[in-house]
Design an enzyme around this catalytic site. Structure first.
Site, short mmCIF file in Angstrom:
data_model
loop_
_atom_site.label_atom_id
_atom_site.label_comp_id
_atom_site.label_asym_id
_atom_site.label_seq_id
_atom_site.Cartn_x
_atom_site.Cartn_y
_atom_site.Cartn_z
N GLU A 198 -3.44 -0.27 8.02
CA GLU A 198 -2.27 0.14 8.82
C GLU A 198 -2.41 -0.45 10.22
OE1 GLU A 198 -1.44 4.36 9.15
OE2 GLU A 198 -1.88 4.67 7.04
N GLU A 204 -7.72 8.17 6.28
CA GLU A 204 -8.07 8.80 7.55
C GLU A 204 -8.61 10.23 7.40
OE1 GLU A 204 -4.85 8.58 10.35
OE2 GLU A 204 -4.79 6.41 10.32
N HIS A 211 -3.25 10.81 0.61
CA HIS A 211 -2.70 10.62 1.96
C HIS A 211 -2.10 11.97 2.39
CE1 HIS A 211 -1.23 7.27 4.83
NE2 HIS A 211 -0.96 8.41 5.43
N ARG A 227 0.86 -1.19 0.00
CA ARG A 227 0.00 0.00 0.00
C ARG A 227 0.90 1.23 0.00
NH1 ARG A 227 -2.86 3.04 4.75
NH2 ARG A 227 -4.01 4.53 3.50
N TYR A 259 -4.34 1.63 15.74
CA TYR A 259 -3.14 1.80 16.56
C TYR A 259 -3.43 1.64 18.04
CZ TYR A 259 -0.72 3.26 12.38
OH TYR A 259 -0.15 3.26 11.14
N ASN A 270 -7.36 1.55 9.79
CA ASN A 270 -6.07 1.72 10.46
C ASN A 270 -6.34 1.61 11.95
OD1 ASN A 270 -5.13 2.29 7.92
ND2 ASN A 270 -4.73 4.47 8.31
#
Ligand code: FCB
Length: 454
Positions: free
Chosen positions: A351, A167, A122, A78, A295, A293
């Site tokens: 991600e 995002e 992005h 990606r 985290y 994504n």
């Protein structure tokens, strides 16, 4: 844990990166200025005045980096396409030399058996579009469509999976409300408008990509931050509901239900998103897949003063170098919740990864056991979700290389490959060998303990 220990055979193992964070070469081959070039050049915005001007020099070294991907055994990579390389002025003239780079990149990936997964935005908006109002104005969404048409015309014969945006929460709220990211504005009303135009441009871009190729699979990537109450009190539960609405439902609801969540719309009053008739139908057109994504999570407590909920730091928890709590169960919870409430036909983890303060030891090696554990624990959470029937079709580790971490500059290392910035030498970390061995084994459930390296 349940008993199944297999990821599906067709599960895509990948790694992710973004143009401004790795490419460098910001003035080559006709690339125009982006909001990140301008932001980095503005004193006080980025740590130590650093910028992506050189970054990992991926623009020139991509064959070497693709060789690393091949050594890893990646199925997919990606990356993102830099809009200012393709349309340097934001609108109008298409810069063929900029497209040539992505053409070569896609060909090299395919030659090595790696599927390209480009993201179209992005965060590197052409500066002339910001000067004309940026994402808070509708014309920026129209400009995005023109750019996507140029990219699709060049690449859609070889690219099937497209991610429109990365995002939108970060692009809108950190870019236009908190000012921590480019373009550094501080207006919540602008952030609200930016978020709407990002979503709208996603819907329009999806139509363009599907027109360009009947094989196109189109998705968008959201950062999901599952919200948990600090206690079982009613106030804390409402605080978590608010945090979930602000980060997650604000994007999931329009994409999957064609409406913004009523509780958060109320919260924003008097500001409202600039919806024109038909926008929500455009945004809610069916997606082929959802990228997420992940985290960390948020733990929220009611604000005794009645203001925004308070973020709680969890005692006894471990944190990464970003100060983000390590909470693999949050990924499992987020995936199951997506299936239960939104039912996407296909999900990719686009991600997941961690920054730690890595050092080369006296042998020049990087023993990043913490990262290895982080990845293993999160893969175990994905495996549990797959076992539970959530349609997860791939996992992209963030990131292949250490890179430019936005306002943190080069101080945060997320790579499984160490980049020695003065020489740009690439040094695979122990986690690189761990991920390689894990991909090779595939059928095995990840163990949180280390496996022999190199
Ligand atoms: C995500 C971004 C990515 C990277 C990671 C650490 O929010 O999409 O570019 O900075 O965080």
């Amino acid at each position: 844990m349940t008993s199944t220990t297999r990821f599906p055979a067709e599960f895509a193992w990948g790694a992710a990166a973004a143009a401004y964070q790795i490419e460098g070469a910001t003035t080559e081959d006709g690339r125009g200025e982006s909001i990140w070039d301008r932001f980095c050049a503005t004193p006080g915005k980025v740590r130590a005045g650093e910028s992506g001007a050189v970054a990992c020099d991926f623009y020139h070294r991509y064959p070497e980096d693709i060789a690393l991907m091949r050594d890893l055994g990646l199925d997919a990579f990606r990356f993102s396409i830099a809009w200012p390389r393709v349309v340097p002025d934001g609108r109008g003239r298409v810069n063929e030399a900029g497209l040539d780079f992505y053409d070569r990149l896609v060909d090299e990936l395919l030659d090595q058996g790696i599927q390209p997964f480009p993201t179209l935005y992005h965060w590197d908006l052409p500066q002339p579009l910001e000067d004309a109002g940026g994402w808070p104005v509708r014309a920026t969404a129209e400009a995005f469509v023109e750019y996507v048409e140029a990219v699709a015309a060049r690449l859609s014969d070889r690219v099937t999976h497209w991610i429109t945006h990365n995002e939108p929460w970060v692009a809108s709220w950190l870019g236009y409300a908190s000012g921590e990211h480019a373009p550094g504005r501080t207006s919540p009303a602008d952030a609200l408008a930016a978020a709407h135009h990002l979503l709208l441009s996603h819907g329009w871009a999806a139509e363009v990509l599907r027109r360009a190729s009947a094989d196109a699979k189109v998705g968008i990537t959201l950062v999901l931050v599952p919200a948990y109450p600090a206690s079982e009190s009613e106030g804390d539960r409402l605080a978590a509901r608010h945090g979930d609405g602000f980060f997650n439902r604000w994007f999931l609801d329009p994409l999957y239900r064609g409406c913004y969540p009523a509780d958060i719309l109320d919260y924003f009053v008097p500001a409202t998103p600039p919806i024109v008739h038909g926008d929500l139908e455009t945004i809610a057109a069916p997606l082929d897949f959802l990228g997420i994504n992940y985290y960390s999570r948020q733990v929220l407590r009611e604000n005794p003063d009645g203001g925004r909920p308070l973020l709680e730091r969890v005692a006894d928890a471990s944190y990464t170098d970003m100060g983000w709590e390590i909470y693999p169960d949050g990924l499992f919870d987020a995936l199951v919740r997506l299936r239960d409430e939104y039912d996407p036909p296909s999900i990719y983890i686009t991600e997941n990864g961690a920054a730690f303060s890595d050092h080369r030891d006296h042998n020049g090696e990087v023993k990043d056991l913490e990262r290895q554990e982080y990845i293993a624990e999160h893969l175990a959470a994905v495996a549990r979700a797959v076992d539970a029937g959530v349609p997860v079709d791939g996992y992209f580790l963030w990131s292949l290389l250490d890179n430019f971490e936005w306002a943190h500059g080069y101080s945060k290392r997320f790579g499984i490959v160490y980049v020695d910035y003065p020489t740009l030498e690439r040094v695979p970390k122990d986690s690189f060998y761990w991920y390689r061995d894990f991909i090779a084994s595939r059928a095995r459930r990840p163990q949180p303990s280390p496996i022999a390296t190199g």
